[in-house]
Write a protein that holds these residues in place. Structure first.
Motif, mmCIF file in Angstrom:
data_model
loop_
_atom_site.group_PDB
_atom_site.id
_atom_site.type_symbol
_atom_site.label_atom_id
_atom_site.label_comp_id
_atom_site.label_asym_id
_atom_site.label_seq_id
_atom_site.Cartn_x
_atom_site.Cartn_y
_atom_site.Cartn_z
ATOM 1 N N ASN A 223 -11.066 0.385 -0.428
ATOM 2 C CA ASN A 223 -11.157 1.785 -0.028
ATOM 3 C C ASN A 223 -11.107 1.871 1.485
ATOM 4 O OD1 ASN A 223 -13.915 1.579 1.019
ATOM 5 N ND2 ASN A 223 -14.583 1.563 -1.118
ATOM 6 N N ALA B 16 -12.339 3.656 -4.923
ATOM 7 C CA ALA B 16 -11.506 4.257 -3.886
ATOM 8 C C ALA B 16 -11.683 5.775 -3.852
ATOM 9 C CB ALA B 16 -10.037 3.884 -4.102
ATOM 10 N N SER C 23 -0.965 -6.176 -4.575
ATOM 11 C CA SER C 23 -0.595 -4.793 -4.828
ATOM 12 C C SER C 23 -1.833 -3.908 -4.841
ATOM 13 C CB SER C 23 0.129 -4.657 -6.170
ATOM 14 O OG SER C 23 0.304 -3.293 -6.497
ATOM 15 N N ALA C 24 -1.819 -2.898 -3.967
ATOM 16 C CA ALA C 24 -2.850 -1.868 -3.981
ATOM 17 C C ALA C 24 -2.234 -0.557 -4.448
ATOM 18 C CB ALA C 24 -3.467 -1.714 -2.590
ATOM 19 N N SER D 171 -13.707 -3.882 -2.536
ATOM 20 C CA SER D 171 -12.301 -4.181 -2.830
ATOM 21 C C SER D 171 -12.188 -4.891 -4.176
ATOM 22 C CB SER D 171 -11.699 -5.058 -1.721
ATOM 23 O OG SER D 171 -11.800 -4.431 -0.464
ATOM 24 N N SER E 188 -1.641 2.175 -7.201
ATOM 25 C CA SER E 188 -2.336 2.708 -8.373
ATOM 26 C C SER E 188 -1.437 2.674 -9.603
ATOM 27 C CB SER E 188 -2.777 4.149 -8.123
ATOM 28 O OG SER E 188 -3.671 4.226 -7.047
ATOM 29 N N ARG F 247 -3.620 -7.996 -7.986
ATOM 30 C CA ARG F 247 -3.918 -6.589 -7.759
ATOM 31 C C ARG F 247 -5.248 -6.459 -7.021
ATOM 32 N NH1 ARG F 247 -3.284 -2.817 -12.967
ATOM 33 N NH2 ARG F 247 -3.732 -1.258 -11.351
ATOM 34 N N MET G 9 -8.645 -2.020 -13.709
ATOM 35 C CA MET G 9 -8.230 -1.769 -12.333
ATOM 36 C C MET G 9 -8.009 -0.283 -12.044
ATOM 37 S SD MET G 9 -8.406 -4.259 -10.269
ATOM 38 C CE MET G 9 -7.423 -3.684 -8.889
ATOM 39 N N ASP G 10 -7.501 0.467 -13.025
ATOM 40 C CA ASP G 10 -7.363 1.906 -12.812
ATOM 41 C C ASP G 10 -8.737 2.547 -12.656
ATOM 42 O OD1 ASP G 10 -4.631 1.742 -12.935
ATOM 43 O OD2 ASP G 10 -4.475 2.345 -15.033
ATOM 44 N N THR H 7 0.865 -1.184 0.000
ATOM 45 C CA THR H 7 0.000 0.000 0.000
ATOM 46 C C THR H 7 0.903 1.236 0.000
ATOM 47 O OG1 THR H 7 -0.152 -0.068 2.417
ATOM 48 C CG2 THR H 7 -1.902 -1.141 1.186
ATOM 49 N N THR I 170 -10.060 1.858 -9.287
ATOM 50 C CA THR I 170 -9.467 2.746 -8.283
ATOM 51 C C THR I 170 -10.274 4.032 -8.181
ATOM 52 O OG1 THR I 170 -7.262 1.849 -8.711
ATOM 53 C CG2 THR I 170 -7.376 3.997 -7.638
ATOM 54 N N MET J 60 -7.783 -3.308 -4.979
ATOM 55 C CA MET J 60 -7.963 -1.898 -4.625
ATOM 56 C C MET J 60 -9.144 -1.751 -3.683
ATOM 57 S SD MET J 60 -6.924 1.089 -4.504
ATOM 58 C CE MET J 60 -5.496 0.872 -5.575
#
Length: 258
Positions: free
Chosen positions: A115, A166, A89-90, A125, A92, A111, A158-159, A65, A162, A113
């Protein structure tokens, strides 16, 4: 399960608290170069260290993180100790292939992500993984279901996950703040206005999750012909409520993609 979190910022701390509180039989360690701001975690039974590899050999799961510019340095540091572990992996913008290359290992890399609502067991998540790591990913999904929902998405999204899952926390809170401010304008004190606005937002979200229907179907239940709800909605849309939110989300995504 023993979880080792590298990066004791807001997200790392939230994950640590959430997993230690809601996931049974889970031991959590958090590392941060300057541990002064996270010493309070010890009171919650969470181990704290300034050394990224402190007891990492005992971990089942390692979660990053950290900030994107730190990933190369950190992976080089921990690579000799994580060959038999699940690495989450969190971070970005860091792809699975980039992380795999940086570790120079054929290990399991996933991966995720979350919040910061994970601290209260209420995160969305988002998770992404390669087919070869499906079995390990199921373990991760089971763990993170203790602290909210775990949507599985394609890595190419994944982006976007985020931003929506998040960054979206901040967007939702900004709506609540605006509602609170409006409440004060129409006569409430700030404490009461915030309590009403926050609970109303929570209730609306819970209805959506429980009934699993489109938001407009629930909106229709609240709006009546010539009523006060529809005129308020129409004025908000006239002022660009939905379009500004959409533009904000797309702008955040552009920022991540550089």
């Amino acid at each position: 399960m023993k979880v080792h979190i590298i990066g004791g910022g807001n997200l790392g701390v939230a994950i640590a608290i959430g997993l230690s509180q809601y996931a049974e039989n889970t031991t959590v360690t958090v590392t941060r170069r300057n541990t002064e701001s996270i010493r309070h975690l010890k009171n919650k039974g969470i181990h704290v260290s300034s050394d990224n590899i402190h007891q990492i050999s005992e971990a089942d799961l390692v979660i990053l993180t950290i900030k994107p510019h730190q990933i190369g340095i950190v992976l080089k540091e921990i690579a000799p100790f994580i060959s038999n572990k699940i690495l989450l992996s969190a971070v970005s913008g860091a792809s699975l292939s980039e992380i795999q290359l940086a570790t120079n290992q054929q290990q399991c890399i996933i991966r995720i992500m979350p919040n910061i609502a994970i601290q209260f067991g209420a995160s969305a998540s988002c998770i992404s993984f390669a087919d070869k790591d499906k079995a390990a990913a199921q373990q991760v999904i089971a763990l993170f279901k203790n602290v909210g929902t775990v949507p599985v998405v394609d890595e190419k999204l994944m982006d976007a996950a985020t931003v929506l899952g998040a960054c979206g926390t901040a967007y939702a809170l900004r709506y609540i703040r605006a509602s609170m401010q409006a409440g004060i304008e129409i006569g409430f004190d700030s404490e009461t206005a915030l309590a009403i606005a926050a609970q109303t937002a929570k209730g609306a979200a819970q209805m959506l999750l429980e009934e699993n229907i489109h938001p407009e179907q629930l909106i229709d239940r609240v709006t009546t012909p010539q009523g006060c709800t529809i005129v308020g909605l129409n004025e908000m849309e006239h002022q660009g409520f939905s379009s500004s939110l959409i533009k904000g989300i797309k702008t955040s995504l552009q920022k991540i993609k550089g």
